[in-house]
Design an enzyme around this catalytic site. Structure first.
Site, PDB file in Angstrom:
ATOM      1  N   LYS A 125       0.824  -1.180   0.000  1.00  0.00           N
ATOM      2  CA  LYS A 125       0.000   0.000   0.000  1.00  0.00           C
ATOM      3  C   LYS A 125       0.869   1.245   0.000  1.00  0.00           C
ATOM      4  O   LYS A 125       0.432   2.323  -0.390  1.00  0.00           O
ATOM      5  CB  LYS A 125      -0.896   0.036   1.232  1.00  0.00           C
ATOM      6  CG  LYS A 125      -1.865  -1.099   1.341  1.00  0.00           C
ATOM      7  CD  LYS A 125      -2.657  -1.032   2.634  1.00  0.00           C
ATOM      8  CE  LYS A 125      -3.503  -2.281   2.755  1.00  0.00           C
ATOM      9  NZ  LYS A 125      -4.144  -2.332   4.084  1.00  0.00           N
ATOM     10  N   GLY A 126       2.101   1.105   0.424  1.00  0.00           N
ATOM     11  CA  GLY A 126       2.955   2.255   0.662  1.00  0.00           C
ATOM     12  C   GLY A 126       3.229   3.152  -0.523  1.00  0.00           C
ATOM     13  O   GLY A 126       3.380   4.358  -0.369  1.00  0.00           O
ATOM     14  N   GLU A 173       8.291   1.795  -5.864  1.00  0.00           N
ATOM     15  CA  GLU A 173       8.381   1.490  -4.434  1.00  0.00           C
ATOM     16  C   GLU A 173       8.352   2.774  -3.624  1.00  0.00           C
ATOM     17  O   GLU A 173       8.867   3.803  -4.067  1.00  0.00           O
ATOM     18  CB  GLU A 173       9.708   0.775  -4.138  1.00  0.00           C
ATOM     19  CG  GLU A 173       9.673  -0.719  -4.331  1.00  0.00           C
ATOM     20  CD  GLU A 173       9.120  -1.448  -3.110  1.00  0.00           C
ATOM     21  OE1 GLU A 173       8.286  -0.876  -2.376  1.00  0.00           O
ATOM     22  OE2 GLU A 173       9.526  -2.579  -2.887  1.00  0.00           O
ATOM     23  N   ASP A 174       7.789   2.693  -2.424  1.00  0.00           N
ATOM     24  CA  ASP A 174       7.845   3.828  -1.521  1.00  0.00           C
ATOM     25  C   ASP A 174       9.253   3.978  -0.958  1.00  0.00           C
ATOM     26  O   ASP A 174       9.804   5.057  -0.924  1.00  0.00           O
ATOM     27  CB  ASP A 174       6.811   3.704  -0.397  1.00  0.00           C
ATOM     28  CG  ASP A 174       6.862   2.373   0.351  1.00  0.00           C
ATOM     29  OD1 ASP A 174       7.657   1.475  -0.024  1.00  0.00           O
ATOM     30  OD2 ASP A 174       6.096   2.223   1.315  1.00  0.00           O
ATOM     31  N   ASP A 193      14.588  -0.401   1.749  1.00  0.00           N
ATOM     32  CA  ASP A 193      15.160  -0.478   3.092  1.00  0.00           C
ATOM     33  C   ASP A 193      16.176  -1.623   3.074  1.00  0.00           C
ATOM     34  O   ASP A 193      17.271  -1.469   2.548  1.00  0.00           O
ATOM     35  CB  ASP A 193      14.020  -0.704   4.086  1.00  0.00           C
ATOM     36  CG  ASP A 193      14.411  -0.459   5.534  1.00  0.00           C
ATOM     37  OD1 ASP A 193      15.559  -0.754   5.895  1.00  0.00           O
ATOM     38  OD2 ASP A 193      13.561   0.002   6.300  1.00  0.00           O
ATOM     39  N   LYS A 243      17.149   3.901   1.645  1.00  0.00           N
ATOM     40  CA  LYS A 243      17.808   3.855   2.954  1.00  0.00           C
ATOM     41  C   LYS A 243      18.964   2.856   2.847  1.00  0.00           C
ATOM     42  O   LYS A 243      18.876   1.728   3.315  1.00  0.00           O
ATOM     43  CB  LYS A 243      16.803   3.417   4.018  1.00  0.00           C
ATOM     44  CG  LYS A 243      17.256   3.687   5.430  1.00  0.00           C
ATOM     45  CD  LYS A 243      16.311   3.097   6.465  1.00  0.00           C
ATOM     46  CE  LYS A 243      14.971   3.757   6.547  1.00  0.00           C
ATOM     47  NZ  LYS A 243      14.156   3.227   7.674  1.00  0.00           N
ATOM     48  N   PHE A 276      13.027   5.333  11.309  1.00  0.00           N
ATOM     49  CA  PHE A 276      11.718   4.821  10.926  1.00  0.00           C
ATOM     50  C   PHE A 276      10.863   5.999  10.492  1.00  0.00           C
ATOM     51  O   PHE A 276      10.688   6.960  11.243  1.00  0.00           O
ATOM     52  CB  PHE A 276      11.037   4.064  12.073  1.00  0.00           C
ATOM     53  CG  PHE A 276       9.816   3.333  11.603  1.00  0.00           C
ATOM     54  CD1 PHE A 276       9.928   2.083  11.018  1.00  0.00           C
ATOM     55  CD2 PHE A 276       8.564   3.916  11.706  1.00  0.00           C
ATOM     56  CE1 PHE A 276       8.811   1.417  10.556  1.00  0.00           C
ATOM     57  CE2 PHE A 276       7.437   3.248  11.239  1.00  0.00           C
ATOM     58  CZ  PHE A 276       7.553   1.996  10.668  1.00  0.00           C
ATOM     59  N   ILE A 277      10.350   5.941   9.259  1.00  0.00           N
ATOM     60  CA  ILE A 277       9.633   7.077   8.708  1.00  0.00           C
ATOM     61  C   ILE A 277       8.190   6.734   8.379  1.00  0.00           C
ATOM     62  O   ILE A 277       7.843   5.578   8.138  1.00  0.00           O
ATOM     63  CB  ILE A 277      10.352   7.644   7.485  1.00  0.00           C
ATOM     64  CG1 ILE A 277      10.555   6.548   6.458  1.00  0.00           C
ATOM     65  CG2 ILE A 277      11.672   8.270   7.856  1.00  0.00           C
ATOM     66  CD1 ILE A 277      10.878   7.079   5.119  1.00  0.00           C
ATOM     67  N   ASP A 328       3.612   3.894   6.521  1.00  0.00           N
ATOM     68  CA  ASP A 328       2.790   3.785   7.712  1.00  0.00           C
ATOM     69  C   ASP A 328       3.530   3.202   8.902  1.00  0.00           C
ATOM     70  O   ASP A 328       4.625   2.658   8.775  1.00  0.00           O
ATOM     71  CB  ASP A 328       1.592   2.867   7.416  1.00  0.00           C
ATOM     72  CG  ASP A 328       1.997   1.401   7.337  1.00  0.00           C
ATOM     73  OD1 ASP A 328       1.454   0.593   8.114  1.00  0.00           O
ATOM     74  OD2 ASP A 328       2.865   1.042   6.507  1.00  0.00           O
ATOM     75  N   ARG A 382      -0.374   7.132   6.797  1.00  0.00           N
ATOM     76  CA  ARG A 382      -0.176   7.134   5.340  1.00  0.00           C
ATOM     77  C   ARG A 382      -0.668   8.431   4.705  1.00  0.00           C
ATOM     78  O   ARG A 382      -0.183   8.843   3.662  1.00  0.00           O
ATOM     79  CB  ARG A 382      -0.927   5.974   4.691  1.00  0.00           C
ATOM     80  CG  ARG A 382      -0.374   4.612   4.996  1.00  0.00           C
ATOM     81  CD  ARG A 382      -1.107   3.547   4.161  1.00  0.00           C
ATOM     82  NE  ARG A 382      -0.862   2.203   4.628  1.00  0.00           N
ATOM     83  CZ  ARG A 382       0.207   1.474   4.334  1.00  0.00           C
ATOM     84  NH1 ARG A 382       1.146   1.981   3.561  1.00  0.00           N
ATOM     85  NH2 ARG A 382       0.336   0.249   4.796  1.00  0.00           N
TER      86      ARG A 382
END
Length: 170
Positions: free
Chosen positions: A37-38, A93-94, A97, A125, A146-147, A153, A159
């Site tokens: 969902k990101g 992609e959001d 990581d 990241k 952590f963002i 989210d 979100r």
């Protein structure tokens, strides 16, 4: 929370990424694969700034559950609706990581024989990278925090924020 990337900076970067993709794929049609969902907000805004023919498709994958750290186990919750064989594909992609989710997606999707495949990530990241993956188009490189916001989210919350912020522990 502390704002890391403003709404205005996001819009400027999304516009730039859309222009770069339009230039690189001039004369071609691309399929943007939004990783739900990101990446949904990013994908929609990005599509608005691409001036070549664009199709959208969606995949939902999970490796987080309700925690702040990836479980390392990736599962496909929703697969693509259409074939990508012979198509020019951009995975949207959001955030990249650990890279485990993206590595898994690349493996699965290359098996479906696209003509080409690139990755566009709003956030990168690199300090957390465990898999050897990189994006072809990157919005912002961020620190190991952590963002939340702009699609990202914490336990399905935040979100809707129009900016990216660091979530502070209380």
């Amino acid at each position: 929370m502390e704002i890391l990337i403003s709404e205005q900076d996001i819009l400027a970067k999304v516009t730039e990424l859309g222009q770069n993709i339009s230039r690189d794929y001039d004369g071609k049609e691309v399929i943007l694969i939004c990783v739900l969902k990101g990446a949904v907000m990013f994908t929609v805004d990005l599509a608005k700034h691409i001036n070549i023919p664009v199709k959208l498709d969606f995949m939902a994958v999970s490796s987080y559950g309700s925690g702040k750290v990836s479980s390392g186990v990736v599962k496909i919750i929703k697969d693509l609706d259409d074939s990508i064989e012979g198509k020019h594909v951009i995975i949207v992609e959001d955030i990249i990581d650990s890279g485990q989710t993206l590595n898994y997606l690349l493996s699965v999707l290359w098996g479906r024989k696209p003509a080409s495949m690139k990755v566009c990530a709003l956030l990168d990241k690199p300090d957390r990278r465990q898999a050897n993956v990189n994006a072809d188009y990157i919005g912002f490189t961020i620190p190991d925090e952590f963002i939340i916001g702009y699609g990202l989210d914490y336990d399905q919350l935040y979100r809707n924020l129009p900016y990216v912020a660091m979530l502070k522990e209380d």
